[in-house]
Design a protein around this motif. Structure first.
Motif, PDB file in Angstrom:
ATOM      1  N   PHE A 135       1.709  49.152  38.013  1.00 38.28           N
ATOM      2  CA  PHE A 135       1.582  50.425  38.717  1.00 38.28           C
ATOM      3  C   PHE A 135       0.116  50.747  39.003  1.00 38.28           C
ATOM      4  CE2 PHE A 135       1.029  55.041  38.836  1.00 38.28           C
ATOM      5  CZ  PHE A 135       1.861  55.346  39.905  1.00 38.28           C
ATOM      6  N   PHE A 138      -1.267  48.698  41.720  1.00 41.70           N
ATOM      7  CA  PHE A 138      -0.956  49.283  43.028  1.00 41.70           C
ATOM      8  C   PHE A 138      -1.907  50.434  43.349  1.00 41.70           C
ATOM      9  CE2 PHE A 138       1.266  52.602  45.417  1.00 41.70           C
ATOM     10  CZ  PHE A 138       1.561  51.921  46.596  1.00 41.70           C
ATOM     11  N   GLU A 142      -4.631  50.599  46.470  1.00 42.39           N
ATOM     12  CA  GLU A 142      -4.694  51.638  47.495  1.00 42.39           C
ATOM     13  C   GLU A 142      -6.073  52.282  47.556  1.00 42.39           C
ATOM     14  OE1 GLU A 142      -2.148  52.064  49.721  1.00 42.39           O
ATOM     15  OE2 GLU A 142      -1.643  50.248  48.610  1.00 42.39           O
ATOM     16  N   SER A 175       1.538  46.966  51.276  1.00 40.21           N
ATOM     17  CA  SER A 175       1.631  47.953  50.194  1.00 40.21           C
ATOM     18  C   SER A 175       3.075  48.406  49.987  1.00 40.21           C
ATOM     19  CB  SER A 175       0.743  49.160  50.512  1.00 40.21           C
ATOM     20  OG  SER A 175      -0.623  48.780  50.563  1.00 40.21           O
ATOM     21  N   LEU A 176       3.828  48.551  51.088  1.00 41.72           N
ATOM     22  CA  LEU A 176       5.234  48.923  50.966  1.00 41.72           C
ATOM     23  C   LEU A 176       6.013  47.848  50.223  1.00 41.72           C
ATOM     24  CD1 LEU A 176       7.549  50.869  51.700  1.00 41.72           C
ATOM     25  CD2 LEU A 176       7.780  49.643  53.863  1.00 41.72           C
ATOM     26  N   LEU A 179       5.159  48.030  46.510  1.00 38.49           N
ATOM     27  CA  LEU A 179       5.844  49.124  45.823  1.00 38.49           C
ATOM     28  C   LEU A 179       7.314  48.792  45.598  1.00 38.49           C
ATOM     29  CD1 LEU A 179       5.066  51.907  44.720  1.00 38.49           C
ATOM     30  CD2 LEU A 179       5.803  52.894  46.898  1.00 38.49           C
ATOM     31  N   ALA A 182       7.558  46.130  42.821  1.00 41.27           N
ATOM     32  CA  ALA A 182       7.285  46.697  41.497  1.00 41.27           C
ATOM     33  C   ALA A 182       8.475  47.527  41.012  1.00 41.27           C
ATOM     34  CB  ALA A 182       6.022  47.540  41.543  1.00 41.27           C
ATOM     35  N   ALA A 183       9.074  48.310  41.907  1.00 40.52           N
ATOM     36  CA  ALA A 183      10.228  49.125  41.518  1.00 40.52           C
ATOM     37  C   ALA A 183      11.403  48.245  41.109  1.00 40.52           C
ATOM     38  CB  ALA A 183      10.618  50.043  42.687  1.00 40.52           C
TER      39      ALA A 183
END
Length: 548
Positions: A135, A138, A142, A175-176, A179, A182-183
């Motif tokens: 997390f 990430f 960013e 980046s999408l 995410l 990672a989720a």
């Protein structure tokens, strides 16, 4: 607790505090801003060197782990320093100092907020190298990307805006995917701490193995897009060539963040002991890396613009390291890590040289005086050369012709960059490539991937040959060919960073034996990740009594 543990926070804290201070200082106080920024950059470099030397003096799997919120692992933020992250911190600080000093000549006045943006990018880079959970990786991604958007547009102009839009779009998609991956990984393992993920992967049920691999694939696409792996690297040459010289030099390191993420997560989560997921995606890394090396080498050969040539050299170096990691051989990874540091410094130097060389080409020579013979240099107009003298196109003797100091310095620096990028002796690029070639020629490389080993061997030699051709052609065009150009104006603030970054390459070559030993220790730690896992998971929150 490791004595370095509390110092681990400094590479992130120092640039963030400096960025906040630089925002407050008005733009009219440029000297104050520049002085504060330079002082902070030098302090960041000193901290990074301190951390590197502290770990180098340690034993195998030497690490320092810090819990910023003092929460137990894996519930809180974890910062972990090992040899790989320490090396990347030194590279980031060194390139940052070089970019800032170069910018002080003229670029820092091109637009507002250059100084805080550069510090925020350094903070994001350092945080990405130090964080031990996905997390916060990430988050730091960013931070550094947001700063890079502003730095890419620094100086204005429609070419930068067009390249910036493509750059932003690609990174937003990456980046999408990051995410989403990672989720999905959190849904499978119940944690985002890298060490905790690594120790839980072998116990993932067979029914969830497909979701695990899907999450790893999403993360890999995100990281490989940032690492400029083919075919996800179409955006890089245009974007890096459009950026200002100081920003492009920092971007040479920005690409290595994706390479670092692959190095860290693939060796940590998918070693030979990962059960059914052992070496997952290794074939893709090898094949993609080799394709990237070929694409970058051909791109260098076809590039006329120096900025695009430098961008393709970054692509070639990223592909080389990613392909080497995919073999899962410590000896090959040793050479790749040494080459990573060397090629990063050379690429950053090349981007700085591009600015000065291209500016030289734009200068126009003053027309000759009316009383001087046309077609002859005034200084030699009345001198009759000897019969056996070596003459130029204007029938002027070349012997005794003085080369301007700026041309001599820039030509020597460009030639040195060519040696490092192409992997030619006697500089550091040769040391890293020779180590990789030696490992590829050994029996260990041919056991799992015999054809791929020979293909990479050939590509390393071929890419070096094509890099030599393309950079030699550029050297002849810009420094050797007879052209009526005025001598470039090289400011002190432009020459010093070029000398600093090339000095790093020279130092790596001189201390090649020690550098390879350090790289071997890094490779051994990466390919035996249990030491990293144990160090992170064994860290406990500090009690008040212990703090006293």
């Amino acid at each position: 607790m490791n004595p370095l543990a509390h110092d681990v926070l400094l590479p992130v804290l120092l640039p963030m505090v400096t960025a906040a201070l630089l925002v407050v200082v008005p733009d009219t106080r440029r000297r104050l801003k520049a002085g504060l920024h330079l002082l902070s950059m030098l302090a960041s470099l000193a901290v990074a060197v301190h951390l590197l030397l502290g770990l180098d003096a340690g034993t195998r799997n030497a690490m320092a782990v810090y819990l910023p919120g003092n929460w137990p692992v894996p519930f809180g933020i974890v910062l972990a320093l090992d040899r790989l992250s320490a090396m990347m911190l030194v590279l980031a600080a060194l390139v940052g100092v070089g970019s800032l000093v170069f910018a002080l000549a003229r670029w820092h006045r091109a637009s507002v907020h250059f100084h805080p943006l550069l510090q925020l990018q350094l903070a994001g880079l350092n945080g990405a190298f130090l964080t031990a959970d996905l997390f916060n990786l990430f988050v730091f991604f960013e931070v550094l990307l947001a700063a890079s958007y502003g730095l890419l547009l620094h100086g204005g102009g429609s070419p930068r805006v067009r390249a910036g839009l493509h750059y932003i779009a690609v990174n937003l998609v990456a980046s999408l995917l990051f995410l989403a991956g990672a989720a999905l990984l959190y849904g499978v393992t119940g944690t985002l701490t890298m060490a905790d993920i690594a120790q839980k992967l072998p116990q993932v049920p067979a029914a969830d193995r497909g979701l695990l691999h899907a999450a790893a694939a999403l993360l890999a696409v995100a990281f490989l897009a940032k690492a400029a792996l083919w075919p996800l690297n179409f955006w890089l040459p245009t974007a890096y060539a459009a950026a200002s010289a100081p920003a492009a030099a920092m971007f040479a390191l920005l690409t290595k963040v994706g390479v670092y993420a692959i190095l860290r997560l693939w060796t940590l989560c998918f070693p030979a002991t990962a059960g059914d997921s052992a070496h997952f995606g290794g074939v893709v890394l090898v094949a993609g890396g080799l394709a990237t090396v070929a694409f970058g080498a051909i791109g260098m050969l076809r590039s006329v613009q120096l900025g695009r040539l430098a961008g393709y050299s970054v692509i070639t170096s990223s592909g080389t390291v990613i392909a080497a990691v995919g073999f899962d051989l410590p000896a090959l990874t040793t050479g790749a890590l040494f080459y990573l540091a060397s090629s990063t410094l050379a690429a950053a130097t090349l981007f700085l040289l591009v600015e000065v060389v291209e500016r030289q080409r734009q200068l126009e020579v003053d027309p000759p005086e009316a009383d001087q013979p046309q077609g002859r240099l005034p200084a030699f107009a009345d001198v009759r050369p000897p019969a056996d003298a070596n003459l130029d196109d204007d029938q002027v003797a070349l012997v005794g012709r003085a080369i301007p100091g700026a041309i001599a310095f820039l030509g020597t620096a460009f030639f040195a960059c060519m040696l490092v990028v192409a992997g030619l002796p006697p500089l550091s690029g040769f040391v890293g490539k020779l180590a990789m070639l030696t490992a590829l020629a050994g029996p260990e490389a041919h056991a799992p991937h015999p054809r791929a080993a020979w293909l990479m061997f050939a590509l390393l030699l071929g890419s070096g040959f094509l890099a030599t051709l393309s950079l030699t052609r550029a050297f002849i065009t810009h420094f050797w060919a007879t052209q009526e150009r005025a001598a470039p104006r090289l400011r002190l603030f432009e020459g010093v960073p070029i000398l600093l970054l090339l000095g790093g390459c020279i130092a790596m070559a001189v201390a090649g034996e020690h550098g390879l030993r350090f790289a071997r220790a890094m490779a051994d730690d990466l390919h035996a990740p249990q030491g990293y896992i144990d160090a992170v998971m064994a860290t406990r929150p500090q009690t008040r009594e212990a703090a006293r």
